[in-house]
Design a protein around this motif. Structure first.
Motif, PDB file in Angstrom:
ATOM      1  N   LEU A  42       0.835  -1.208   0.000  1.00 46.37           N
ATOM      2  CA  LEU A  42       0.000   0.000   0.000  1.00 46.37           C
ATOM      3  C   LEU A  42       0.868   1.256   0.000  1.00 46.37           C
ATOM      4  O   LEU A  42       0.599   2.206  -0.756  1.00 46.37           O
ATOM      5  CB  LEU A  42      -0.921  -0.004   1.218  1.00 46.37           C
ATOM      6  CG  LEU A  42      -1.795   1.244   1.411  1.00 46.37           C
ATOM      7  CD1 LEU A  42      -2.731   1.433   0.230  1.00 46.37           C
ATOM      8  CD2 LEU A  42      -2.577   1.156   2.716  1.00 46.37           C
ATOM      9  N   LYS A  43       1.913   1.275   0.818  1.00 47.77           N
ATOM     10  CA  LYS A  43       2.811   2.436   0.874  1.00 47.77           C
ATOM     11  C   LYS A  43       3.444   2.692  -0.494  1.00 47.77           C
ATOM     12  O   LYS A  43       3.528   3.842  -0.946  1.00 47.77           O
ATOM     13  CB  LYS A  43       3.911   2.210   1.917  1.00 47.77           C
ATOM     14  CG  LYS A  43       3.450   2.306   3.357  1.00 47.77           C
ATOM     15  CD  LYS A  43       4.624   2.058   4.308  1.00 47.77           C
ATOM     16  CE  LYS A  43       4.206   2.187   5.757  1.00 47.77           C
ATOM     17  NZ  LYS A  43       5.336   1.896   6.694  1.00 47.77           N
ATOM     18  N   GLY A  44       3.893   1.629  -1.144  1.00 50.92           N
ATOM     19  CA  GLY A  44       4.510   1.784  -2.461  1.00 50.92           C
ATOM     20  C   GLY A  44       3.534   2.321  -3.478  1.00 50.92           C
ATOM     21  O   GLY A  44       3.867   3.210  -4.276  1.00 50.92           O
ATOM     22  N   TYR A  45       2.297   1.806  -3.462  1.00 55.70           N
ATOM     23  CA  TYR A  45       1.289   2.254  -4.425  1.00 55.70           C
ATOM     24  C   TYR A  45       0.916   3.708  -4.185  1.00 55.70           C
ATOM     25  O   TYR A  45       0.816   4.496  -5.139  1.00 55.70           O
ATOM     26  CB  TYR A  45       0.047   1.363  -4.330  1.00 55.70           C
ATOM     27  CG  TYR A  45      -1.023   1.745  -5.328  1.00 55.70           C
ATOM     28  CD1 TYR A  45      -0.883   1.422  -6.667  1.00 55.70           C
ATOM     29  CD2 TYR A  45      -2.158   2.447  -4.921  1.00 55.70           C
ATOM     30  CE1 TYR A  45      -1.850   1.782  -7.594  1.00 55.70           C
ATOM     31  CE2 TYR A  45      -3.123   2.813  -5.835  1.00 55.70           C
ATOM     32  CZ  TYR A  45      -2.965   2.478  -7.173  1.00 55.70           C
ATOM     33  OH  TYR A  45      -3.924   2.857  -8.082  1.00 55.70           O
ATOM     34  N   VAL A  46       0.709   4.077  -2.920  1.00 57.20           N
ATOM     35  CA  VAL A  46       0.361   5.465  -2.589  1.00 57.20           C
ATOM     36  C   VAL A  46       1.496   6.395  -2.996  1.00 57.20           C
ATOM     37  O   VAL A  46       1.259   7.478  -3.557  1.00 57.20           O
ATOM     38  CB  VAL A  46       0.069   5.603  -1.078  1.00 57.20           C
ATOM     39  CG1 VAL A  46      -0.098   7.073  -0.699  1.00 57.20           C
ATOM     40  CG2 VAL A  46      -1.185   4.813  -0.709  1.00 57.20           C
ATOM     41  N   ASN A  47       2.729   5.964  -2.759  1.00 56.12           N
ATOM     42  CA  ASN A  47       3.885   6.779  -3.122  1.00 56.12           C
ATOM     43  C   ASN A  47       3.951   7.022  -4.630  1.00 56.12           C
ATOM     44  O   ASN A  47       4.301   8.117  -5.084  1.00 56.12           O
ATOM     45  CB  ASN A  47       5.163   6.096  -2.645  1.00 56.12           C
ATOM     46  CG  ASN A  47       6.402   6.890  -2.948  1.00 56.12           C
ATOM     47  OD1 ASN A  47       6.699   7.882  -2.291  1.00 56.12           O
ATOM     48  ND2 ASN A  47       7.148   6.466  -3.963  1.00 56.12           N
TER      49      ASN A  47
END
Length: 446
Positions: free
Chosen positions: A335-340
């Protein structure tokens, strides 16, 4: 055609599961607070549905629509995609959404996003429990990495072993590794047994990910591992163990460079509408150099395999209870990677990269692979959860935004305002849907 059908079936199965879980989240909280649910549909059903039924003594009609653009849960007393404004003109009933306290309505609206996120965490956990996790650690890739011209200009050198980015250890070769490198201020590599610090300029992950040759790839030695019997290499006399030294006069220091030159030759031949091509190849066998001419076949296939290296593989296995914290960590990091990466969508190149159903379908494997299927389903569940919580009218996040306003301001937005907001949101979503699938058509044609 078979590949298309396999991918299409995986896409339909995955999206159907995600829609059921998402809408099931809304349904669960609605029924928990005794709110009437009039319809529960997989896919949309304008004008007609493929299947529907209504259990005896139930207020809910269940069905399958014909338009595969998602699904919906029609909740009484709520302005949603059904745009049932006539119902909203009637006096509020105790079983309706609008009659319930704001905190209950808030839970109903976040229910879909919550269930999608929990589903992703559960799937990731079960993947780790069932198949474990196997990879080759970067520190064990003793030949190091192969870097393109952009990376070389920054300061990387072929053979560098990646160690850390801003003191964060680089563990495995994947998109997270590339993201960490691009966003770092300083990358540490191991070069000839010594640590070297490389200062990073400002880079765009989107631009770096599109580069060909790749910004960074696993280094493959320029040694032939095997040759296809009867192919162009075999006819030219190339054997296993030969070292490739030059391609049409261009020096070769790795199998990566050989494949890059083959790609250029293939592109040139296709532009000239040629069905075959030849190239000169300098090779070395036990210290003796020779030059031969290799003729490619009609598919421009490389009739040899090279640069295969047997690195030590890291294998992790998880017990049933151990898999859950590991799955949660994997889901949160995803999720962090996608949001970033979402920030790139709002750039010119990012807008061009947005894809529709064709792009989504292409991420599934060409052959049925349950592990890959569940990995993609978990990833799509993460995406669906995040996209739906965005504060855009017509999405769950838009409803949440208005409910938070109501809680803070202690007053509801008017029904007329919510109707207009819903229409604007639906227009934006359909415009995005059309744009995304239009991009897919352009990619297919050009």
């Amino acid at each position: 055609m078979e590949t298309f059908l396999i991918r299409a079936l995986q896409l339909i199965l995955s999206l159907s599961l995600l829609v059921i879980i998402h809408e099931g989240g809304h349904f669960f909280f609605a029924r928990l607070f005794k709110i009437r649910v009039e319809k529960f549909y997989i896919f949309f059903d304008p004008w007609f549905s493929l299947f529907k039924f209504k259990p005896k003594n139930s207020d809910t009609e269940y069905g399958v629509g014909w338009l595969p653009l998602g699904g919906y849960c029609k909740i009484s007393g709520m302005i949603d995609e059904s745009m049932d404004t006539e119902q909203m003109k009637q006096p509020a009933q105790p079983w309706e959404f609008r009659s319930k306290p704001a905190w209950q309505r808030l839970l109903v609206m976040v229910g879909g996003v919550l269930m999608n996120f929990l589903l992703a965490l559960f799937i990731y956990s079960m993947i780790l429990y069932t198949w474990g996790d196997s990879y080759i650690a970067l520190k064990d890739m003793t030949y190091g990495m192969k870097f393109n011209e952009t990376a070389q200009q920054i300061g990387f050198r072929d053979g560098d072993i990646l160690k850390s980015a801003d003191d964060k250890e680089l563990v495995r070769f994947d998109m997270d590794m590339l993201r960490d490198i691009v966003e770092a201020r300083e990358v540490t590599v191991l070069r000839n047994g010594e640590e070297k610090k490389i200062l990073m300029p400002e880079l765009s992950l989107l631009d770096v990910a599109k580069e060909d040759p790749m910004f960074v790839a696993t280094f493959r030695p320029n040694i032939v591992d095997s040759v296809l019997a009867g192919g162009g290499f075999a006819k030219a006399g190339i054997q296993k163990g030969d070292s490739l030294l030059a391609f049409n006069g261009t020096p070769l220091n790795s199998w990566n460079e050989f494949m890059d030159e083959m790609g250029k030759l293939r592109s040139k031949a296709e532009l000239e509408k040629k069905t075959s091509a030849s190239f000169s190849l300098v090779y070395s066998r036990q210290g003796v150099r020779d030059t031969v001419t290799v003729q490619t076949n009609e598919q421009f296939m490389v009739d040899a395999v090279g640069g295969l290296v047997s690195y030590k593989e890291t294998n992790l296995s998880y017990g049933f209870f151990e898999s859950f914290p590991a799955g949660v960590t994997l889901g949160i990091n995803t999720l962090k990677g996608y949001v970033n990466d979402m920030k790139y969508v709002f750039t010119k190149e990012g807008a061009k990269s947005v894809g529709g159903f064709g792009t989504i379908g292409s991420i599934f494997p060409k052959v049925w692979d349950w592990q890959r299927f569940w990995e993609m389903t978990a990833f799509l569940s993460i995406i669906l959860a995040f996209m739906n919580i965005l504060p855009i009218p017509a999405l769950d996040g838009g409803h949440v935004l208005f409910l938070l306003y109501e809680i803070i301001a202690r007053r509801k937005p008017s029904d007329k305002f919510l109707e207009y907001a819903q229409m604007v949101g639906m227009f934006l979503l359909f415009a995005l849907l059309i744009w995304a699938n239009f991009n897919d058509v352009l990619r297919f044609l050009f």
